[in-house]
Design a protein around this motif. Structure first.
Motif, PDB file in Angstrom:
ATOM      1  N   LEU A 320       3.133   1.006  35.075  1.00 56.90           N
ATOM      2  CA  LEU A 320       2.813   1.299  36.472  1.00 56.90           C
ATOM      3  C   LEU A 320       2.522   2.778  36.684  1.00 56.90           C
ATOM      4  O   LEU A 320       1.647   3.147  37.478  1.00 56.90           O
ATOM      5  CB  LEU A 320       3.982   0.873  37.374  1.00 56.90           C
ATOM      6  CG  LEU A 320       4.145  -0.636  37.624  1.00 56.90           C
ATOM      7  CD1 LEU A 320       5.403  -0.893  38.444  1.00 56.90           C
ATOM      8  CD2 LEU A 320       2.919  -1.189  38.361  1.00 56.90           C
ATOM      9  N   GLU A 321       3.252   3.632  35.982  1.00 56.39           N
ATOM     10  CA  GLU A 321       3.115   5.071  36.202  1.00 56.39           C
ATOM     11  C   GLU A 321       2.035   5.711  35.326  1.00 56.39           C
ATOM     12  O   GLU A 321       1.264   6.537  35.804  1.00 56.39           O
ATOM     13  CB  GLU A 321       4.452   5.758  35.944  1.00 56.39           C
ATOM     14  CG  GLU A 321       5.503   5.450  36.989  1.00 56.39           C
ATOM     15  CD  GLU A 321       6.725   6.327  36.823  1.00 56.39           C
ATOM     16  OE1 GLU A 321       6.666   7.283  36.030  1.00 56.39           O
ATOM     17  OE2 GLU A 321       7.735   6.063  37.479  1.00 56.39           O
ATOM     18  N   HIS A 322       2.000   5.327  34.040  1.00 61.41           N
ATOM     19  CA  HIS A 322       1.127   6.035  33.104  1.00 61.41           C
ATOM     20  C   HIS A 322       0.136   5.133  32.380  1.00 61.41           C
ATOM     21  O   HIS A 322      -0.649   5.633  31.574  1.00 61.41           O
ATOM     22  CB  HIS A 322       1.981   6.775  32.056  1.00 61.41           C
ATOM     23  CG  HIS A 322       3.053   7.625  32.649  1.00 61.41           C
ATOM     24  ND1 HIS A 322       2.796   8.775  33.366  1.00 61.41           N
ATOM     25  CD2 HIS A 322       4.409   7.481  32.648  1.00 61.41           C
ATOM     26  CE1 HIS A 322       3.941   9.310  33.768  1.00 61.41           C
ATOM     27  NE2 HIS A 322       4.934   8.543  33.344  1.00 61.41           N
ATOM     28  N   GLY A 323       0.194   3.832  32.608  1.00 60.77           N
ATOM     29  CA  GLY A 323      -0.690   2.936  31.891  1.00 60.77           C
ATOM     30  C   GLY A 323      -0.122   2.549  30.533  1.00 60.77           C
ATOM     31  O   GLY A 323       0.959   3.001  30.122  1.00 60.77           O
ATOM     32  N   LEU A 324      -0.851   1.721  29.809  1.00 62.65           N
ATOM     33  CA  LEU A 324      -0.381   1.218  28.519  1.00 62.65           C
ATOM     34  C   LEU A 324      -0.497   2.296  27.442  1.00 62.65           C
ATOM     35  O   LEU A 324      -1.526   2.955  27.316  1.00 62.65           O
ATOM     36  CB  LEU A 324      -1.199  -0.017  28.123  1.00 62.65           C
ATOM     37  CG  LEU A 324      -0.737  -0.751  26.863  1.00 62.65           C
ATOM     38  CD1 LEU A 324       0.666  -1.313  27.061  1.00 62.65           C
ATOM     39  CD2 LEU A 324      -1.712  -1.872  26.523  1.00 62.65           C
ATOM     40  N   SER A 325       0.592   2.443  26.683  1.00 62.65           N
ATOM     41  CA  SER A 325       0.613   3.420  25.592  1.00 62.65           C
ATOM     42  C   SER A 325       1.363   2.831  24.409  1.00 62.65           C
ATOM     43  O   SER A 325       1.816   1.689  24.443  1.00 62.65           O
ATOM     44  CB  SER A 325       1.275   4.732  26.048  1.00 62.65           C
ATOM     45  OG  SER A 325       2.641   4.511  26.352  1.00 62.65           O
ATOM     46  N   TYR A 326       1.502   3.606  23.340  1.00 59.23           N
ATOM     47  CA  TYR A 326       2.192   3.119  22.147  1.00 59.23           C
ATOM     48  C   TYR A 326       3.665   2.823  22.429  1.00 59.23           C
ATOM     49  O   TYR A 326       4.244   1.902  21.839  1.00 59.23           O
ATOM     50  CB  TYR A 326       2.087   4.155  21.027  1.00 59.23           C
ATOM     51  CG  TYR A 326       0.704   4.246  20.439  1.00 59.23           C
ATOM     52  CD1 TYR A 326       0.136   3.162  19.776  1.00 59.23           C
ATOM     53  CD2 TYR A 326      -0.039   5.421  20.532  1.00 59.23           C
ATOM     54  CE1 TYR A 326      -1.140   3.238  19.237  1.00 59.23           C
ATOM     55  CE2 TYR A 326      -1.318   5.506  19.993  1.00 59.23           C
ATOM     56  CZ  TYR A 326      -1.864   4.407  19.346  1.00 59.23           C
ATOM     57  OH  TYR A 326      -3.120   4.490  18.815  1.00 59.23           O
ATOM     58  N   LYS A 327       4.269   3.586  23.331  1.00 57.64           N
ATOM     59  CA  LYS A 327       5.673   3.378  23.635  1.00 57.64           C
ATOM     60  C   LYS A 327       5.891   1.992  24.239  1.00 57.64           C
ATOM     61  O   LYS A 327       6.820   1.271  23.866  1.00 57.64           O
ATOM     62  CB  LYS A 327       6.165   4.457  24.607  1.00 57.64           C
ATOM     63  CG  LYS A 327       7.634   4.299  24.990  1.00 57.64           C
ATOM     64  CD  LYS A 327       8.074   5.380  25.949  1.00 57.64           C
ATOM     65  CE  LYS A 327       8.148   6.725  25.244  1.00 57.64           C
ATOM     66  NZ  LYS A 327       8.741   7.756  26.117  1.00 57.64           N
ATOM     67  N   GLU A 328       5.014   1.606  25.166  1.00 54.54           N
ATOM     68  CA  GLU A 328       5.141   0.282  25.788  1.00 54.54           C
ATOM     69  C   GLU A 328       4.885  -0.830  24.767  1.00 54.54           C
ATOM     70  O   GLU A 328       5.510  -1.891  24.817  1.00 54.54           O
ATOM     71  CB  GLU A 328       4.161   0.136  26.955  1.00 54.54           C
ATOM     72  CG  GLU A 328       4.538   0.930  28.188  1.00 54.54           C
ATOM     73  CD  GLU A 328       4.372   2.418  27.974  1.00 54.54           C
ATOM     74  OE1 GLU A 328       3.280   2.834  27.550  1.00 54.54           O
ATOM     75  OE2 GLU A 328       5.360   3.151  28.180  1.00 54.54           O
ATOM     76  N   MET A 329       3.981  -0.583  23.841  1.00 55.67           N
ATOM     77  CA  MET A 329       3.729  -1.580  22.796  1.00 55.67           C
ATOM     78  C   MET A 329       4.976  -1.788  21.936  1.00 55.67           C
ATOM     79  O   MET A 329       5.290  -2.914  21.534  1.00 55.67           O
ATOM     80  CB  MET A 329       2.552  -1.137  21.927  1.00 55.67           C
ATOM     81  CG  MET A 329       1.206  -1.163  22.645  1.00 55.67           C
ATOM     82  SD  MET A 329      -0.135  -0.509  21.630  1.00 55.67           S
ATOM     83  CE  MET A 329      -0.113  -1.667  20.256  1.00 55.67           C
ATOM     84  N   GLY A 330       5.692  -0.703  21.661  1.00 55.18           N
ATOM     85  CA  GLY A 330       6.940  -0.826  20.913  1.00 55.18           C
ATOM     86  C   GLY A 330       7.982  -1.646  21.658  1.00 55.18           C
ATOM     87  O   GLY A 330       8.699  -2.453  21.064  1.00 55.18           O
ATOM     88  N   LEU A 331       8.062  -1.448  22.980  1.00 54.60           N
ATOM     89  CA  LEU A 331       9.003  -2.231  23.780  1.00 54.60           C
ATOM     90  C   LEU A 331       8.599  -3.697  23.820  1.00 54.60           C
ATOM     91  O   LEU A 331       9.462  -4.591  23.793  1.00 54.60           O
ATOM     92  CB  LEU A 331       9.085  -1.661  25.196  1.00 54.60           C
ATOM     93  CG  LEU A 331       9.679  -0.255  25.313  1.00 54.60           C
ATOM     94  CD1 LEU A 331       9.650   0.228  26.750  1.00 54.60           C
ATOM     95  CD2 LEU A 331      11.109  -0.231  24.780  1.00 54.60           C
ATOM     96  N   PHE A 332       7.313  -3.973  23.892  1.00 56.13           N
ATOM     97  CA  PHE A 332       6.854  -5.365  23.879  1.00 56.13           C
ATOM     98  C   PHE A 332       7.153  -6.035  22.540  1.00 56.13           C
ATOM     99  O   PHE A 332       7.383  -7.249  22.485  1.00 56.13           O
ATOM    100  CB  PHE A 332       5.361  -5.439  24.194  1.00 56.13           C
ATOM    101  CG  PHE A 332       5.047  -5.324  25.656  1.00 56.13           C
ATOM    102  CD1 PHE A 332       5.678  -6.144  26.577  1.00 56.13           C
ATOM    103  CD2 PHE A 332       4.130  -4.397  26.119  1.00 56.13           C
ATOM    104  CE1 PHE A 332       5.401  -6.042  27.945  1.00 56.13           C
ATOM    105  CE2 PHE A 332       3.840  -4.279  27.468  1.00 56.13           C
ATOM    106  CZ  PHE A 332       4.483  -5.110  28.380  1.00 56.13           C
ATOM    107  N   VAL A 333       7.156  -5.272  21.453  1.00 60.19           N
ATOM    108  CA  VAL A 333       7.536  -5.819  20.144  1.00 60.19           C
ATOM    109  C   VAL A 333       8.990  -6.283  20.177  1.00 60.19           C
ATOM    110  O   VAL A 333       9.331  -7.375  19.686  1.00 60.19           O
ATOM    111  CB  VAL A 333       7.324  -4.776  19.031  1.00 60.19           C
ATOM    112  CG1 VAL A 333       7.984  -5.240  17.725  1.00 60.19           C
ATOM    113  CG2 VAL A 333       5.845  -4.548  18.790  1.00 60.19           C
ATOM    114  N   ILE A 334       9.862  -5.481  20.777  1.00 64.84           N
ATOM    115  CA  ILE A 334      11.280  -5.851  20.897  1.00 64.84           C
ATOM    116  C   ILE A 334      11.436  -7.107  21.749  1.00 64.84           C
ATOM    117  O   ILE A 334      12.187  -8.023  21.407  1.00 64.84           O
ATOM    118  CB  ILE A 334      12.092  -4.693  21.490  1.00 64.84           C
ATOM    119  CG1 ILE A 334      12.069  -3.491  20.545  1.00 64.84           C
ATOM    120  CG2 ILE A 334      13.522  -5.116  21.772  1.00 64.84           C
ATOM    121  CD1 ILE A 334      12.769  -2.268  21.093  1.00 64.84           C
ATOM    122  N   VAL A 335      10.707  -7.157  22.875  1.00 60.69           N
ATOM    123  CA  VAL A 335      10.787  -8.322  23.768  1.00 60.69           C
ATOM    124  C   VAL A 335      10.327  -9.585  23.039  1.00 60.69           C
ATOM    125  O   VAL A 335      10.993 -10.629  23.082  1.00 60.69           O
ATOM    126  CB  VAL A 335       9.943  -8.090  25.033  1.00 60.69           C
ATOM    127  CG1 VAL A 335       9.858  -9.368  25.871  1.00 60.69           C
ATOM    128  CG2 VAL A 335      10.536  -6.959  25.862  1.00 60.69           C
TER     129      VAL A 335
END
Length: 461
Positions: A320-335
């Motif tokens: 929501l704040e910064h858009g999709l980045s590598y950090k969010e992809m890492g969190l989606f891997v955990i999910v």
């Protein structure tokens, strides 16, 4: 009470079995009492059957690789007695056995790196008060993944005796199944499947942990050594659950396919009663599985629920704040990893319960009662009652049932908490927006006031 009073009779716990015996063998059932008791419950397993138990324990032979892996990792230090031992308890657990002492050593060495990484994560969390809330929760996520390591002695080792009972139940059941049905339980492809899952568990662990190192900015490479064995342990328990559910389904299918032999036997009612006791033993084993691993899988589910909820929140707020980045992809891997493990456990438990319970029940209901005698009809009815009274469910020692409902309930709870957290986040965003707008307005008004004062000064001059 007068024992000689003809209006009363002594309580006999085997009364129902004697009545069924008279139906099976005629009115001379009392003359065949020894024969009935010996055969109704199937052959008895004694200490003299040690070699037979080892020879026909195909479940242990095919899944031995996973048991050895758990011993090496110090997860569940149960031991197998020597082949020549004259005992029916082929699997044992002792707090001072070689396997347990090795588990103490491995767990202690792993604690060194886990504690070091945990302290650094905790220090970063305590020193992050000036940072945004969304950045602070990253430390919470990786701290929660370390929790299963510290709870291993309580959740796993403490239930070692119950695990040994479960393993012995499987060992005895296979010999009893062979003697009653005349055919062994065959687990096709289970040997190679177990080996593949052992290798895959560690391969998946390296993949998941290293992905966090490359996708998360603050996940250093040396931190990964604290997580490899934990993720592999979670994968191993998921593999163990899958293998046991698969074995229950195979045993139930074999028993169902042998039903026609019971109906065509010389004494079909007796044979069907033996099959009923075999089925009840199978249902009790399913319940024992949940009892033996109740704490481990309970903590398993809670860690998955907490980690998934926080990871989803962190990923969505960052997008929501910064858009999709590598950090969010890492969190989606955990999910994705956590939800996949939970789905496999719930889905396999559902299929095992269905095959052992509902599908077996349907097969009994399809028996043509008009083509069998009255005593066999009564045994079919007793079989159906036994299935209804002993439902084959995976229950974590009374805490919860493992089935598809648990998976949907977790999704529902996570959605509720995510909505609350997102409302909290949107409130913070609105407050930040108001502050920013107020600052801009004050800046603009302050500039206009200054310009007006300068104009007045010019006019006076």
């Amino acid at each position: 009470m007068n024992r000689n009073n003809p209006k009363f009779r002594m309580y006999n716990p085997n009364q129902n079995e004697e009545m069924r015996g008279r139906d099976m063998f005629g009115k001379n059932g009392n003359d065949n009492k020894d024969y009935e008791i010996a055969d109704l419950y199937g052959p008895k397993v004694t200490d003299e059957d040690g070699e037979l138990l080892d020879e026909h324990d195909s479940f242990y032979i095919t899944t031995k690789s996973l048991l050895v892996l758990f011993q090496i990792m110090g997860i569940m230090p149960i031991m197998r007695v020597p082949k020549g031992a004259k005992t029916a308890r082929r699997t044992t657990y002792n707090w001072i056995s070689k396997a347990t002492l090795w588990a103490y050593l491995v767990w202690g060495l792993e604690c060194i790196i886990v504690v070091k990484v945990g302290r650094e994560r905790l220090t970063n969390f305590q020193q992050s008060s000036y940072k945004r809330f969304d950045e602070i929760i990253y430390n919470i996520i990786f701290l929660s993944i370390l929790i299963p390591h510290f709870l291993l002695p309580i959740a796993s080792w403490r239930h070692g005796p119950q695990v040994a009972i479960f393993k012995n139940m499987w060992t005895h059941y296979q010999l009893k199944y062979l003697k009653i049905t005349g055919t062994p339980i065959i687990f096709p492809n289970l040997y190679y499947l177990t080996w593949g899952l052992c290798v895959f568990s560690w391969g998946l662990s390296f993949t998941v942990v290293l992905s966090q190192h490359y996708l998360q900015d603050d996940f250093e490479l040396w931190h990964s050594f604290a997580y490899y064995h934990i993720i592999a342990m979670l994968d191993g328990f998921c593999s163990l659950w899958y293998i046991n559910c698969n074995a229950f389904s195979t045993a139930s299918h074999g028993l169902a396919m042998n039903l026609h032999k019971a109906l065509e036997a010389e004494h079909p009612a007796l044979k069907l009663a033996q099959y009923r006791h075999l089925w009840v033993d199978l249902s009790h084993m399913m319940q024992q599985l949940g009892r033996a691993y109740s704490n481990m899988y309970g903590i398993y589910c809670m860690v998955i629920f907490f980690t998934t909820t926080i990871s989803l929140y962190g990923a969505l707020t960052e997008i929501l704040e910064h858009g999709l980045s590598y950090k969010e992809m890492g969190l989606f891997v955990i999910v994705g990893y956590c939800m996949t493990l939970l789905f496999i456990i719930c889905n396999e438990a559902y299929h095992a319960s269905r095959k052992v319970g509902l599908e077996f029940q349907v097969r009994l209901l399809n028996v043509n009662l008009g083509a069998i005698d009255r005593s066999t009809q009564r045994e079919v009815e007793m079989f159906l009652v036994a299935i209804a009274k002993n439902p084959p469910i995976m229950n974590l020692d009374g805490f919860t049932n493992i089935n598809r409902e648990l998976f949907t309930a977790n999704i529902s709870f996570m959605s509720t908490y995510l909505i609350v957290l997102m409302q909290f986040k949107l409130t913070l965003l609105r407050q930040s927006a108001r502050k920013a707008l107020k600052t801009i307005v004050n800046t603009v008004l302050g500039t206009n006031t200054t310009m007006a004062d300068d104009d007045e000064d010019d006019d006076e001059e």
